[in-house]
Design an enzyme around this catalytic site. Structure first.
Site, mmCIF file in Angstrom:
data_model
loop_
_atom_site.group_PDB
_atom_site.id
_atom_site.type_symbol
_atom_site.label_atom_id
_atom_site.label_comp_id
_atom_site.label_asym_id
_atom_site.label_seq_id
_atom_site.Cartn_x
_atom_site.Cartn_y
_atom_site.Cartn_z
ATOM 1 N N LYS A 1 -15.284 -2.170 4.186
ATOM 2 C CA LYS A 1 -14.707 -2.511 2.882
ATOM 3 C C LYS A 1 -15.833 -3.135 2.067
ATOM 4 O O LYS A 1 -16.302 -4.231 2.401
ATOM 5 C CB LYS A 1 -13.591 -3.544 3.044
ATOM 6 C CG LYS A 1 -12.316 -3.025 3.711
ATOM 7 C CD LYS A 1 -11.401 -4.193 4.017
ATOM 8 C CE LYS A 1 -9.980 -3.784 4.334
ATOM 9 N NZ LYS A 1 -9.209 -4.922 4.917
ATOM 10 N N GLU B 1 0.822 -1.212 0.000
ATOM 11 C CA GLU B 1 0.000 0.000 0.000
ATOM 12 C C GLU B 1 0.851 1.255 0.000
ATOM 13 O O GLU B 1 0.370 2.340 0.326
ATOM 14 C CB GLU B 1 -0.953 -0.017 1.196
ATOM 15 C CG GLU B 1 -1.934 -1.178 1.131
ATOM 16 C CD GLU B 1 -2.957 -1.177 2.260
ATOM 17 O OE1 GLU B 1 -2.882 -0.330 3.153
ATOM 18 O OE2 GLU B 1 -3.834 -2.059 2.220
HETATM 19 P P1 PGA Z 1 -6.168 -6.178 2.650
HETATM 20 O O1 PGA Z 1 -5.659 -5.375 3.930
HETATM 21 O O2 PGA Z 1 -6.795 -5.245 1.711
HETATM 22 O O3 PGA Z 1 -4.903 -6.813 2.150
HETATM 23 O O4 PGA Z 1 -7.124 -7.213 3.187
HETATM 24 C C1 PGA Z 1 -6.062 -4.129 4.328
HETATM 25 C C2 PGA Z 1 -6.340 -4.129 5.807
HETATM 26 O O5 PGA Z 1 -6.097 -5.136 6.496
HETATM 27 O O6 PGA Z 1 -6.886 -3.171 6.341
HETATM 28 ZN ZN ZN Z 2 -7.019 -4.397 8.421
#
Ligand code: PGA
Ligand code: ZN
Length: 422
Positions: free
Chosen positions: A341, A210
């Site tokens: 998410k 990221e």
């Molecule tokens: P991921 O991680 O998108 O790889 O699941 C992001 C997070 O854990 O916040």
């Molecule tokens: Zn997370």
């Protein structure tokens, strides 16, 4: 009422060079909208199912041709020529068409891409900004604020080769009054941190998935201390000006009742909670994500009791943006903040419901990207339309992250909305 002429899918590549799904939705009016969906690496066991081809000879099994074909064939056949009153109707049709409990038949990646492409097409048709369309999904007449960004500085865990166990150390520009000031603050801290890690570890921009810096920290405390020093070097006071947030992502180092924080530190759940509380004593942490493992239901209420009032007890893999898990966590007093998410649950309507339930319980909401992202910026609009308290998009480098921050700057310039309080 929007009538769908057709939906089409395309396999594209995400920021890690892995396949993901793009979908376009064409309305009979002539409007066409295209959307790309992201993909995680540090995924929760209870997420909706992302359909992958499994052919080891192609993209190590991660191809999305089947998901794309499900859009072009099954979903297109079911939707083409039909009118949908609203997003909830469209999403209900997709859920029914899939028929499984975890969206494994058509793939959550295929379903979400269509759900979002329809949303963007409707916004264009209604001639409203996308954030305004998202606000409408939650019965808000207008967006009222911008989310405060929480931005990756250092990474470990699954996003960086596990040189330290915890996944992300983020900075939160708590004193910033505007998005513009918030981003300028974080860039200054990031640059100071890049100089510092170069001096201290001899590595320059060695970045994680990221975009966070990922030097070989000798210990977790070194990671925290370096963040504090970078904030000071950038001219800010750690705490009042720039605070910290941590994504512990502890499911990934938890096994059989033991949190293996480092080879020397193999902690029981109770000791892990004490360790987290000690970090809060020593460092200005305002948000603690997945401090315990995703299925450690027995200890999350203790975690909340120990830390609430001092930091957000934020659930990512623990809650999976899943209304049923969020309700259970509310009843158990197990957290006080939701990491939202959209692809963990797979449609806009269900994600909106997750957000609504969390808010009704007085919880805080952090809208989050995934570690595998695309250049699409819809998440910025969603975070504004759904009035997120925080947004978490990764670091302040790499265009798949900047696409969201730049969109937030554009929304700020257009609306002059205030930043949410820290
Ligand atoms: P991921 O991680 O998108 O790889 O699941 C992001 C997070 O854990 O916040
Ligand atoms: Zn997370």
């Amino acid at each position: 009422m929007p009538i769908i002429r057709r939906v089409t899918g395309l396999e594209i590549l995400d920021s890690r060079g892995r396949p993901t799904v793009q979908a376009s939705c064409e309305l009979v009016s002539g409007v066409v909208a295209t959307v790309s969906v992201p993909s995680g690496a540090s995924t929760g066991a209870n997420e909706a199912h992302e359909l992958r081809d499994g052919d080891p000879k192609r993209y190590r099994g991660l191809g999305c041709r089947q998901a794309v074909s499900n859009i072009n064939e099954t979903i297109n056949k079911a939707l083409a020529g039909f009118a949908f009153d609203n997003q909830a109707e469209l999403d209900a049709s997709l859920i029914e068409l899939d028929g499984s409990s975890d969206k494994s038949r058509l793939g959550a990646n295929a379903i979400l891409a269509v759900s979002l492409a329809f949303a963007r097409a409707c916004a264009i048709e209604q001639q409203v900004p996308l954030y305004q369309y998202f606000a409408g999904l939650q019965n808000r007449s207008a967006a009222s604020r911008l989310p405060r960004p929480t931005i990756n500085l250092f990474s470990g865990g699954k996003h960086a080769g596990a040189q330290v166990a915890i996944q992300d150390l983020l900075v939160v520009p708590v004193a910033a009054q505007t998005m513009d000031e918030a981003l300028a603050t974080v860039v200054a801290v990031f640059q100071a941190a890049a100089d510092l890690t170069h001096e201290r570890y001899g590595v320059r921009l060695l970045t994680a998935d990221e975009g966070g810096l990922a030097p070989p920290f000798p210990s977790l405390d070194a990671m925290f201390e370096d963040a504090i020093e970078a904030i000071r070097r950038a001219g800010f006071e750690p705490g009042p000006d720039v605070a910290l947030a941590v994504d512990v992502a502890s499911s990934h180092f938890y096994q059989d009742g033991v949190y293996a924080l480092s080879p020397q530190q193999r902690l029981s759940p109770v000791d892990m909670i004490e360790q987290l509380a000690q970090w809060l004593d020593r460092y200005p942490i305002i948000s603690l994500e997945d401090g315990l493992a995703e299925d450690d239901w027995a200890h999350w209420p203790q975690l909340r009791a120990r830390l609430a009032g001092r930091a957000l007890v934020l659930g990512d893999d623990f809650l999976c943006t899943n209304p049923a898990r969020i309700r259970k966590a509310i009843d158990a007093n197990a957290a006080n903040a939701l990491l939202l998410k959209v692809n963990q649950i797979g449609t806009l309507t269900e994600a909106s419901e997750a957000c609504r339930i969390a808010r009704a319980a007085g919880w805080h909401v952090t809208v989050s990207a995934r570690s595998g992202e695309t250049e699409d910026s819809w998440l910025a609009d969603l975070s504004v339309g759904w009035s997120g308290d925080h947004i978490k998009v990764g670091s302040i480098t790499q265009s798949e992250r900047l696409a969201k921050y730049n969109r937030l700057l554009a929304i700020e310039a257009e609306t002059r909305l205030p930043l949410a309080p820290p």
